[in-house]
Design a protein around this motif. Structure first.
Motif, PDB file in Angstrom:
ATOM      1  N   SER A  78       0.816  -1.213   0.000  1.00 29.21           N
ATOM      2  CA  SER A  78       0.000   0.000   0.000  1.00 29.21           C
ATOM      3  C   SER A  78       0.851   1.266   0.000  1.00 29.21           C
ATOM      4  O   SER A  78       0.338   2.356  -0.205  1.00 29.21           O
ATOM      5  CB  SER A  78      -0.937   0.009   1.207  1.00 29.21           C
ATOM      6  N   GLY A  79       2.154   1.105   0.257  1.00 26.31           N
ATOM      7  CA  GLY A  79       3.061   2.253   0.278  1.00 26.31           C
ATOM      8  C   GLY A  79       2.964   3.090   1.532  1.00 26.31           C
ATOM      9  O   GLY A  79       3.528   4.175   1.601  1.00 26.31           O
ATOM     10  N   LYS A  80       2.277   2.581   2.547  1.00 29.09           N
ATOM     11  CA  LYS A  80       2.083   3.345   3.786  1.00 29.09           C
ATOM     12  C   LYS A  80       2.582   2.535   4.971  1.00 29.09           C
ATOM     13  O   LYS A  80       2.055   1.468   5.258  1.00 29.09           O
ATOM     14  CB  LYS A  80       0.605   3.660   3.986  1.00 29.09           C
ATOM     15  N   MET A  81       3.594   3.064   5.643  1.00 25.23           N
ATOM     16  CA  MET A  81       4.111   2.363   6.809  1.00 25.23           C
ATOM     17  C   MET A  81       4.783   3.350   7.744  1.00 25.23           C
ATOM     18  O   MET A  81       5.809   3.921   7.413  1.00 25.23           O
ATOM     19  CB  MET A  81       5.096   1.283   6.390  1.00 25.23           C
ATOM     20  N   GLY A  82       4.185   3.558   8.909  1.00 24.72           N
ATOM     21  CA  GLY A  82       4.801   4.382   9.933  1.00 24.72           C
ATOM     22  C   GLY A  82       5.503   3.511  10.952  1.00 24.72           C
ATOM     23  O   GLY A  82       5.381   2.283  10.928  1.00 24.72           O
ATOM     24  N   SER A  83       6.220   4.121  11.874  1.00 24.36           N
ATOM     25  CA  SER A  83       6.978   3.339  12.855  1.00 24.36           C
ATOM     26  C   SER A  83       6.058   2.520  13.758  1.00 24.36           C
ATOM     27  O   SER A  83       6.391   1.389  14.119  1.00 24.36           O
ATOM     28  CB  SER A  83       7.885   4.247  13.686  1.00 24.36           C
ATOM     29  N   ALA A  84       4.894   3.067  14.116  1.00 28.49           N
ATOM     30  CA  ALA A  84       3.952   2.305  14.941  1.00 28.49           C
ATOM     31  C   ALA A  84       3.439   1.083  14.174  1.00 28.49           C
ATOM     32  O   ALA A  84       3.277   0.006  14.750  1.00 28.49           O
ATOM     33  CB  ALA A  84       2.788   3.182  15.386  1.00 28.49           C
ATOM     34  N   ASP A  85       3.216   1.236  12.855  1.00 27.89           N
ATOM     35  CA  ASP A  85       2.794   0.105  12.023  1.00 27.89           C
ATOM     36  C   ASP A  85       3.885  -0.955  11.956  1.00 27.89           C
ATOM     37  O   ASP A  85       3.606  -2.152  12.033  1.00 27.89           O
ATOM     38  CB  ASP A  85       2.476   0.556  10.594  1.00 27.89           C
ATOM     39  N   MET A  86       5.117  -0.532  11.772  1.00 28.26           N
ATOM     40  CA  MET A  86       6.223  -1.484  11.670  1.00 28.26           C
ATOM     41  C   MET A  86       6.323  -2.337  12.924  1.00 28.26           C
ATOM     42  O   MET A  86       6.452  -3.561  12.841  1.00 28.26           O
ATOM     43  CB  MET A  86       7.544  -0.741  11.452  1.00 28.26           C
ATOM     44  N   ASN A  87       6.285  -1.686  14.084  1.00 33.14           N
ATOM     45  CA  ASN A  87       6.380  -2.439  15.329  1.00 33.14           C
ATOM     46  C   ASN A  87       5.168  -3.337  15.529  1.00 33.14           C
ATOM     47  O   ASN A  87       5.304  -4.473  15.985  1.00 33.14           O
ATOM     48  CB  ASN A  87       6.560  -1.491  16.511  1.00 33.14           C
ATOM     49  N   ALA A  88       3.983  -2.851  15.176  1.00 31.22           N
ATOM     50  CA  ALA A  88       2.778  -3.671  15.298  1.00 31.22           C
ATOM     51  C   ALA A  88       2.867  -4.897  14.392  1.00 31.22           C
ATOM     52  O   ALA A  88       2.479  -6.005  14.784  1.00 31.22           O
ATOM     53  CB  ALA A  88       1.541  -2.847  14.957  1.00 31.22           C
ATOM     54  N   ASP A  89       3.391  -4.712  13.179  1.00 30.36           N
ATOM     55  CA  ASP A  89       3.539  -5.833  12.246  1.00 30.36           C
ATOM     56  C   ASP A  89       4.536  -6.858  12.779  1.00 30.36           C
ATOM     57  O   ASP A  89       4.282  -8.072  12.736  1.00 30.36           O
ATOM     58  CB  ASP A  89       3.994  -5.333  10.876  1.00 30.36           C
ATOM     59  N   MET A  90       5.674  -6.383  13.276  1.00 28.91           N
ATOM     60  CA  MET A  90       6.661  -7.313  13.832  1.00 28.91           C
ATOM     61  C   MET A  90       6.095  -8.030  15.051  1.00 28.91           C
ATOM     62  O   MET A  90       6.272  -9.247  15.202  1.00 28.91           O
ATOM     63  CB  MET A  90       7.958  -6.581  14.184  1.00 28.91           C
ATOM     64  N   ASP A  91       5.389  -7.290  15.929  1.00 32.81           N
ATOM     65  CA  ASP A  91       4.823  -7.920  17.125  1.00 32.81           C
ATOM     66  C   ASP A  91       3.786  -8.970  16.761  1.00 32.81           C
ATOM     67  O   ASP A  91       3.728 -10.031  17.379  1.00 32.81           O
ATOM     68  CB  ASP A  91       4.211  -6.869  18.044  1.00 32.81           C
ATOM     69  N   ALA A  92       2.946  -8.705  15.770  1.00 37.75           N
ATOM     70  CA  ALA A  92       1.929  -9.683  15.367  1.00 37.75           C
ATOM     71  C   ALA A  92       2.586 -10.976  14.881  1.00 37.75           C
ATOM     72  O   ALA A  92       2.164 -12.079  15.264  1.00 37.75           O
ATOM     73  CB  ALA A  92       1.028  -9.094  14.286  1.00 37.75           C
ATOM     74  N   ILE A  93       3.620 -10.856  14.042  1.00 39.36           N
ATOM     75  CA  ILE A  93       4.339 -12.053  13.562  1.00 39.36           C
ATOM     76  C   ILE A  93       5.019 -12.753  14.731  1.00 39.36           C
ATOM     77  O   ILE A  93       4.936 -13.984  14.883  1.00 39.36           O
ATOM     78  CB  ILE A  93       5.375 -11.657  12.484  1.00 39.36           C
ATOM     79  N   ASN A  94       5.714 -11.985  15.583  1.00 38.11           N
ATOM     80  CA  ASN A  94       6.450 -12.573  16.704  1.00 38.11           C
ATOM     81  C   ASN A  94       5.526 -13.263  17.699  1.00 38.11           C
ATOM     82  O   ASN A  94       5.824 -14.374  18.161  1.00 38.11           O
ATOM     83  CB  ASN A  94       7.262 -11.494  17.429  1.00 38.11           C
ATOM     84  N   LEU A  95       4.429 -12.607  18.049  1.00 35.97           N
ATOM     85  CA  LEU A  95       3.518 -13.202  19.027  1.00 35.97           C
ATOM     86  C   LEU A  95       2.814 -14.429  18.470  1.00 35.97           C
ATOM     87  O   LEU A  95       2.632 -15.423  19.185  1.00 35.97           O
ATOM     88  CB  LEU A  95       2.511 -12.160  19.511  1.00 35.97           C
ATOM     89  N   ASN A  96       2.442 -14.398  17.200  1.00 37.43           N
ATOM     90  CA  ASN A  96       1.858 -15.582  16.566  1.00 37.43           C
ATOM     91  C   ASN A  96       2.840 -16.749  16.641  1.00 37.43           C
ATOM     92  O   ASN A  96       2.474 -17.874  16.994  1.00 37.43           O
ATOM     93  CB  ASN A  96       1.489 -15.269  15.119  1.00 37.43           C
ATOM     94  N   ASP A  97       4.100 -16.486  16.315  1.00 39.70           N
ATOM     95  CA  ASP A  97       5.135 -17.516  16.352  1.00 39.70           C
ATOM     96  C   ASP A  97       5.316 -18.047  17.779  1.00 39.70           C
ATOM     97  O   ASP A  97       5.414 -19.261  17.992  1.00 39.70           O
ATOM     98  CB  ASP A  97       6.442 -16.928  15.810  1.00 39.70           C
ATOM     99  N   LEU A  98       5.351 -17.146  18.749  1.00 40.59           N
ATOM    100  CA  LEU A  98       5.525 -17.534  20.146  1.00 40.59           C
ATOM    101  C   LEU A  98       4.365 -18.408  20.623  1.00 40.59           C
ATOM    102  O   LEU A  98       4.569 -19.428  21.289  1.00 40.59           O
ATOM    103  CB  LEU A  98       5.643 -16.272  21.004  1.00 40.59           C
ATOM    104  N   ILE A  99       3.153 -18.034  20.261  1.00 40.29           N
ATOM    105  CA  ILE A  99       1.970 -18.817  20.654  1.00 40.29           C
ATOM    106  C   ILE A  99       2.009 -20.205  20.011  1.00 40.29           C
ATOM    107  O   ILE A  99       1.734 -21.210  20.667  1.00 40.29           O
ATOM    108  CB  ILE A  99       0.678 -18.051  20.299  1.00 40.29           C
ATOM    109  N   LYS A 100       2.386 -20.264  18.736  1.00 42.23           N
ATOM    110  CA  LYS A 100       2.456 -21.569  18.052  1.00 42.23           C
ATOM    111  C   LYS A 100       3.536 -22.465  18.647  1.00 42.23           C
ATOM    112  O   LYS A 100       3.372 -23.679  18.697  1.00 42.23           O
ATOM    113  CB  LYS A 100       2.728 -21.368  16.566  1.00 42.23           C
ATOM    114  N   ARG A 101       4.656 -21.878  19.062  1.00 47.51           N
ATOM    115  CA  ARG A 101       5.751 -22.673  19.623  1.00 47.51           C
ATOM    116  C   ARG A 101       5.530 -23.060  21.078  1.00 47.51           C
ATOM    117  O   ARG A 101       6.302 -23.849  21.627  1.00 47.51           O
ATOM    118  CB  ARG A 101       7.087 -21.928  19.482  1.00 47.51           C
ATOM    119  N   ASN A 102       4.495 -22.513  21.710  1.00 53.06           N
ATOM    120  CA  ASN A 102       4.204 -22.791  23.115  1.00 53.06           C
ATOM    121  C   ASN A 102       2.741 -23.181  23.309  1.00 53.06           C
ATOM    122  O   ASN A 102       1.991 -22.501  24.023  1.00 53.06           O
ATOM    123  CB  ASN A 102       4.534 -21.556  23.968  1.00 53.06           C
ATOM    124  N   PRO A 103       2.321 -24.296  22.677  1.00 49.76           N
ATOM    125  CA  PRO A 103       0.913 -24.696  22.813  1.00 49.76           C
ATOM    126  C   PRO A 103       0.601 -24.998  24.279  1.00 49.76           C
ATOM    127  O   PRO A 103       1.423 -25.514  25.015  1.00 49.76           O
ATOM    128  CB  PRO A 103       0.811 -25.949  21.944  1.00 49.76           C
TER     129      PRO A 103
END
Length: 193
Positions: A78-103
């Motif tokens: 979309s060509g739109k990415m602010g710093s809050a979006d970047m951190n939110a995107d990384m956190d969503a991927i990281n937390l999803n991964d953490l939840i999957k690795r810790n059933p």
């Protein structure tokens, strides 16, 4: 839950919490990326998967990239990415991964533990994010960063038939390139704090 509260204070300016939670919902949805509204449907003629509005289209054979469509890939396209979006995107991927690795572990406890680590180590968020993309599966953040550098722009902007992602209202290639460069620069800066 003190760590979560500190990260998400209104004056902290660190992430867009609603963006992160919406992205996590898309990732964790059994429909592999359809999000809050419905399951993805597959067009019988093209094989592309999409929601009823045509959002989050994923090329045939590339449904495993729905997390990227819901997070940073969609933002870059979309060509739109602010710093809050970047951190939110990384956190969503990281937390999803953490939840999957810790059933079986409480997701709120995992989230709190994650944000405690983010608060202690400024490079933790970006390193965890890069580990997710290590092509060898060894969780090496350097290899993951290199994979993102080599493949992230193409994944975010490639035509659907080329195993890329597409979003409604894609930006010009120049804006997409700027958003990708900004994203990679932010990851690099966070990793080397």
């Amino acid at each position: 839950m003190q760590a979560i509260g500190q990260i998400h204070r209104a004056d902290a300016g660190t992430i867009d919490f609603i963006h992160m939670m919406g992205s996590m919902s898309c990732i964790l949805n059994a429909g592999a990326g359809a999000g809050l509204y419905e399951q993805l449907t597959q067009d019988p003629e093209t094989g592309y998967s999409h929601d009823k509005n045509g959002h989050l289209k994923v090329a045939p054979g590339n449904a495993n990239r729905a997390p990227e469509a819901a997070t940073w890939g969609g933002d870059i396209a979309s060509g739109k990415m602010g710093s809050a979006d970047m951190n939110a995107d990384m956190d969503a991927i990281n937390l999803n991964d953490l939840i999957k690795r810790n059933p079986g572990r409480n997701p709120m406890e995992l989230m709190n533990q994650y944000y405690q680590n983010v608060a202690k180590d400024p490079s933790y968020r970006a390193d965890q994010f890069c580990q997710h993309y290590d092509p060898d599966g060894t969780r090496d953040p350097d290899k993951g960063y290199q994979w993102l550098q080599d493949n992230g722009y193409h994944l975010s902007t490639a035509p659907l038939g080329d195993k890329g992602l597409a979003v409604l209202n894609q930006a010009t290639p120049s804006k997409q390139s700027d958003a990708f460069d900004q994203f990679m620069d932010s990851i690099d800066q966070q990793r080397h704090q």
